[in-house]
Write a protein that holds these residues in place. Structure first.
Motif, PDB file in Angstrom:
ATOM      1  N   UNK A 172       0.812  -1.183  -0.125  1.00  0.00           N
ATOM      2  CA  UNK A 172       0.027  -0.102   0.028  1.00  0.00           C
ATOM      3  C   UNK A 172       0.873   1.349  -0.279  1.00  0.00           C
ATOM      4  N   UNK A 173       1.825   1.298   0.773  1.00  0.00           N
ATOM      5  CA  UNK A 173       2.624   2.493   0.751  1.00  0.00           C
ATOM      6  C   UNK A 173       3.538   2.752  -0.459  1.00  0.00           C
ATOM      7  N   UNK A 174       4.035   1.531  -1.062  1.00  0.00           N
ATOM      8  CA  UNK A 174       4.792   1.433  -2.495  1.00  0.00           C
ATOM      9  C   UNK A 174       3.866   2.156  -3.246  1.00  0.00           C
ATOM     10  N   UNK A 175       2.550   1.920  -3.330  1.00  0.00           N
ATOM     11  CA  UNK A 175       1.694   2.281  -4.271  1.00  0.00           C
ATOM     12  C   UNK A 175       1.323   3.895  -4.017  1.00  0.00           C
ATOM     13  N   UNK A 176       1.407   4.122  -2.607  1.00  0.00           N
ATOM     14  CA  UNK A 176       1.014   5.534  -2.576  1.00  0.00           C
ATOM     15  C   UNK A 176       1.944   6.501  -2.966  1.00  0.00           C
ATOM     16  N   UNK A 177       3.387   5.730  -2.585  1.00  0.00           N
ATOM     17  CA  UNK A 177       4.379   6.765  -3.106  1.00  0.00           C
ATOM     18  C   UNK A 177       4.657   7.118  -4.702  1.00  0.00           C
ATOM     19  N   UNK A 178       4.143   6.317  -5.402  1.00  0.00           N
ATOM     20  CA  UNK A 178       4.085   6.138  -6.768  1.00  0.00           C
ATOM     21  C   UNK A 178       3.086   7.142  -7.442  1.00  0.00           C
ATOM     22  N   UNK A 179       2.266   7.709  -6.601  1.00  0.00           N
ATOM     23  CA  UNK A 179       1.118   8.550  -7.040  1.00  0.00           C
ATOM     24  C   UNK A 179       1.760  10.046  -6.771  1.00  0.00           C
ATOM     25  N   UNK A 180       2.659  10.260  -6.126  1.00  0.00           N
ATOM     26  CA  UNK A 180       3.343  11.482  -5.737  1.00  0.00           C
ATOM     27  C   UNK A 180       2.227  12.480  -5.132  1.00  0.00           C
ATOM     28  N   UNK A 181       1.548  12.148  -4.271  1.00  0.00           N
ATOM     29  CA  UNK A 181       0.718  13.230  -3.647  1.00  0.00           C
ATOM     30  C   UNK A 181       1.630  14.030  -2.584  1.00  0.00           C
ATOM     31  N   UNK A 182       0.927  15.169  -2.262  1.00  0.00           N
ATOM     32  CA  UNK A 182       1.630  16.028  -1.254  1.00  0.00           C
ATOM     33  C   UNK A 182       1.502  15.762   0.045  1.00  0.00           C
ATOM     34  N   UNK A 183       0.273  15.120   0.634  1.00  0.00           N
ATOM     35  CA  UNK A 183       0.021  14.954   1.801  1.00  0.00           C
ATOM     36  C   UNK A 183      -0.582  13.746   2.223  1.00  0.00           C
ATOM     37  N   UNK A 184      -0.396  13.220   3.385  1.00  0.00           N
ATOM     38  CA  UNK A 184      -0.846  11.966   3.840  1.00  0.00           C
ATOM     39  C   UNK A 184      -1.425  11.784   5.055  1.00  0.00           C
ATOM     40  N   UNK A 185      -2.683  11.050   5.323  1.00  0.00           N
ATOM     41  CA  UNK A 185      -3.014  11.122   6.943  1.00  0.00           C
ATOM     42  C   UNK A 185      -3.169   9.738   6.793  1.00  0.00           C
ATOM     43  N   UNK A 186      -2.664   9.132   7.817  1.00  0.00           N
ATOM     44  CA  UNK A 186      -2.647   7.536   8.388  1.00  0.00           C
ATOM     45  C   UNK A 186      -3.249   7.271   9.698  1.00  0.00           C
ATOM     46  N   UNK A 187      -4.138   6.584   9.881  1.00  0.00           N
ATOM     47  CA  UNK A 187      -4.820   6.276  11.044  1.00  0.00           C
ATOM     48  C   UNK A 187      -4.714   4.612  11.299  1.00  0.00           C
ATOM     49  N   UNK A 188      -4.657   4.460  12.544  1.00  0.00           N
ATOM     50  CA  UNK A 188      -4.678   2.924  12.936  1.00  0.00           C
ATOM     51  C   UNK A 188      -6.009   2.393  12.881  1.00  0.00           C
ATOM     52  N   UNK A 189      -6.386   1.172  12.362  1.00  0.00           N
ATOM     53  CA  UNK A 189      -7.925   0.861  12.507  1.00  0.00           C
ATOM     54  C   UNK A 189      -8.440   0.710  13.978  1.00  0.00           C
ATOM     55  N   UNK A 190      -9.329   1.553  14.225  1.00  0.00           N
ATOM     56  CA  UNK A 190      -9.821   1.501  15.718  1.00  0.00           C
ATOM     57  C   UNK A 190     -11.555   1.105  15.674  1.00  0.00           C
ATOM     58  N   UNK A 191     -11.487  -0.060  16.819  1.00  0.00           N
ATOM     59  CA  UNK A 191     -12.556  -0.725  16.741  1.00  0.00           C
ATOM     60  C   UNK A 191     -13.616   0.006  17.520  1.00  0.00           C
ATOM     61  N   UNK A 192     -14.418   0.806  16.979  1.00  0.00           N
ATOM     62  CA  UNK A 192     -15.561   1.492  17.874  1.00  0.00           C
ATOM     63  C   UNK A 192     -16.688   0.666  18.174  1.00  0.00           C
ATOM     64  N   UNK A 193     -17.415   0.813  19.503  1.00  0.00           N
ATOM     65  CA  UNK A 193     -18.427  -0.105  19.830  1.00  0.00           C
ATOM     66  C   UNK A 193     -19.663  -0.167  18.776  1.00  0.00           C
ATOM     67  N   UNK A 194     -20.107   1.193  18.571  1.00  0.00           N
ATOM     68  CA  UNK A 194     -21.172   1.444  17.789  1.00  0.00           C
ATOM     69  C   UNK A 194     -20.879   1.236  16.157  1.00  0.00           C
ATOM     70  N   UNK A 195     -20.207   0.393  15.782  1.00  0.00           N
ATOM     71  CA  UNK A 195     -19.850   0.217  14.462  1.00  0.00           C
ATOM     72  C   UNK A 195     -20.014  -1.323  14.174  1.00  0.00           C
ATOM     73  N   UNK A 196     -20.166  -1.745  12.711  1.00  0.00           N
ATOM     74  CA  UNK A 196     -20.245  -3.290  12.436  1.00  0.00           C
ATOM     75  C   UNK A 196     -19.093  -3.874  12.772  1.00  0.00           C
ATOM     76  N   UNK A 197     -17.968  -3.543  12.895  1.00  0.00           N
ATOM     77  CA  UNK A 197     -16.577  -4.236  13.432  1.00  0.00           C
ATOM     78  C   UNK A 197     -16.737  -4.338  14.939  1.00  0.00           C
ATOM     79  N   UNK A 198     -17.250  -3.285  15.378  1.00  0.00           N
ATOM     80  CA  UNK A 198     -17.571  -3.241  17.123  1.00  0.00           C
ATOM     81  C   UNK A 198     -18.396  -4.154  17.249  1.00  0.00           C
ATOM     82  N   UNK A 199     -19.388  -4.613  16.723  1.00  0.00           N
ATOM     83  CA  UNK A 199     -20.438  -5.437  17.014  1.00  0.00           C
ATOM     84  C   UNK A 199     -19.850  -6.929  16.567  1.00  0.00           C
ATOM     85  N   UNK A 200     -19.227  -6.927  15.642  1.00  0.00           N
ATOM     86  CA  UNK A 200     -18.538  -8.257  15.413  1.00  0.00           C
ATOM     87  C   UNK A 200     -17.435  -8.638  16.155  1.00  0.00           C
TER      88      UNK A 200
END
Length: 375
Positions: A172-200
């Motif tokens: 994913x990172x290699x593909x990202x760098x190939x696009x030559x964008x100016x800015x990137x925001x990266x977030x860890x997957x967070x499991x919030x209770x009131x979401x599908x992932x939270x319920x699963x």
């Protein structure tokens, strides 16, 4: 200097990890946009004549706005507020919305910065998250945006997604760098209770990644970003020099901002205001000229904690002199031994009266911040 945030609370479908306020029903969309324009009218004095230097369309999925809706909101802002000629105007967008014709509409309306929610280039991960786009669209939309003349593009990626190893994340990172964008925001997957992932997750149908696995991916992220010339100016945000998000940087620096729309927040230095997170209640209140919001008055301790929480995450660090002189909080006296311990463990350092987290410390930023807060 000030900013305006507009919350557009509509999405085509619900992402399995998202707990922001949004609706997948478009039945109230037109009325909501009209109400947001009305709220701007009602709150035109909130910023007290300050020059608006950033405008940010968040959500939700603001790329669902039609050209007339977008023009209505931007024209209302420019009529009611003093907007700088070089204002940064950002719009969050999903890749599946960014067809060439749509990109031309956004460009013509005055959008000069795009925030594109790619999240991943790996098809199975996109399907697991229930994203509305596919991996091909992730790539193509960025290329189309660049061809349309957008030269200030930020993309979002998510790490810490369960996987056998780190190969998908590195790809994913290699593909990202190939696009030559100016800015990137990266977030860890967070499991919030009131979401599908939270319920699963609660039912054992989804097993989140171990903390160590996620931490390793964060460390790989730091290594790769530095190698490709990106500056980590906030824990989750990376940019090429000169392309930091002016809007988000203002949040972290305590600049005043007005938030309009359902669930939007506002800040004027002494209080925070929270709009109701319900589209119909929001529309009903605005219709009778009422702002449907709760107001939280900030004590000096609250202001100190806000300053600590935001600045410690950034490249600029937390100015301990300002904490002492502006907020009456002498952190070095109150937490002398703790700060020494952080330094010995190479988690933080103090240089010229400013407290900075190290790369190791950034992994523990939330806990360190909590430990240093005014009680």
């Amino acid at each position: 200097m000030a900013g305006i945030y507009l919350h557009i609370p509509f999405c085509k479908q619900s992402c399995h990890y998202c707990d922001f306020h949004f609706s997948t029903s478009m039945g109230t969309k037109e009325r909501t946009i009209q109400a947001i324009a009305q709220e701007l009218e009602l709150r035109q004095d909130y910023l007290k004549g300050q020059v608006v230097k950033t405008i940010y369309f968040g959500g939700g999925t603001p790329s669902l706005l039609t050209q007339p809706e977008l023009q209505l909101l931007l024209q209302t802002i420019k009529r009611l507020f003093i907007v700088a000629d070089d204002a940064e105007i950002t719009l969050e967008a999903n890749p599946d919305d960014l067809k060439p014709e749509k990109l031309q509409e956004l460009k013509a309306a005055g959008i000069n910065r795009l925030s594109i929610g790619l999240q991943s280039f790996y098809e199975p991960h996109l399907r697991m998250m229930n994203r509305a786009h596919n991996a091909t669209e992730s790539l193509q939309c960025v290329k189309d945006a660049q061809a349309a003349g957008f030269n200030n593009i930020t993309v979002d990626l998510i790490y810490g997604i369960p996987a056998p190893d780190h190969s998908i994340w590195l790809q994913d990172l290699e593909t990202l760098f190939s696009l030559n964008v100016q800015h990137v925001s990266c977030y860890a997957l967070t499991i919030e209770p009131d979401t599908a992932l939270g319920r699963w997750s609660k039912k054992g149908k989804f097993i989140p990644s171990e903390d160590d696995f996620t931490a390793q991916q964060f460390e790989l992220l730091l290594e790769q970003m530095a190698h490709h010339g990106f500056v980590q100016y906030e824990i989750s945000n990376f940019c090429k020099p000169g392309y930091d998000s002016r809007h988000n940087s203002n949040y972290w620096r305590g600049v005043h901002y007005l938030g309009v729309g359902p669930s939007a927040h506002s800040f004027n230095g002494h209080s925070r205001q929270y709009n109701v997170a319900n589209n119909r209640k929001y529309i009903d209140a605005i219709t009778v000229q009422t702002i449907p919001a709760e107001i939280e008055k900030l004590t000096l301790a609250d202001q100190a904690n806000d300053y600590l929480l935001t600045t410690l995450r950034t490249i600029w660090g937390c100015d301990l002199t300002q904490m002492r002189e502006k907020y009456n909080y002498d952190m070095q006296a109150t937490h002398q031994l703790y700060l020494q311990d952080l330094a010995q463990k190479e988690l933080a350092s103090i240089k010229d009266g400013v407290l900075y987290l190290t790369d190791k410390g950034k992994l523990l930023a939330d806990q360190i911040t909590l430990d240093l807060m005014v009680e």
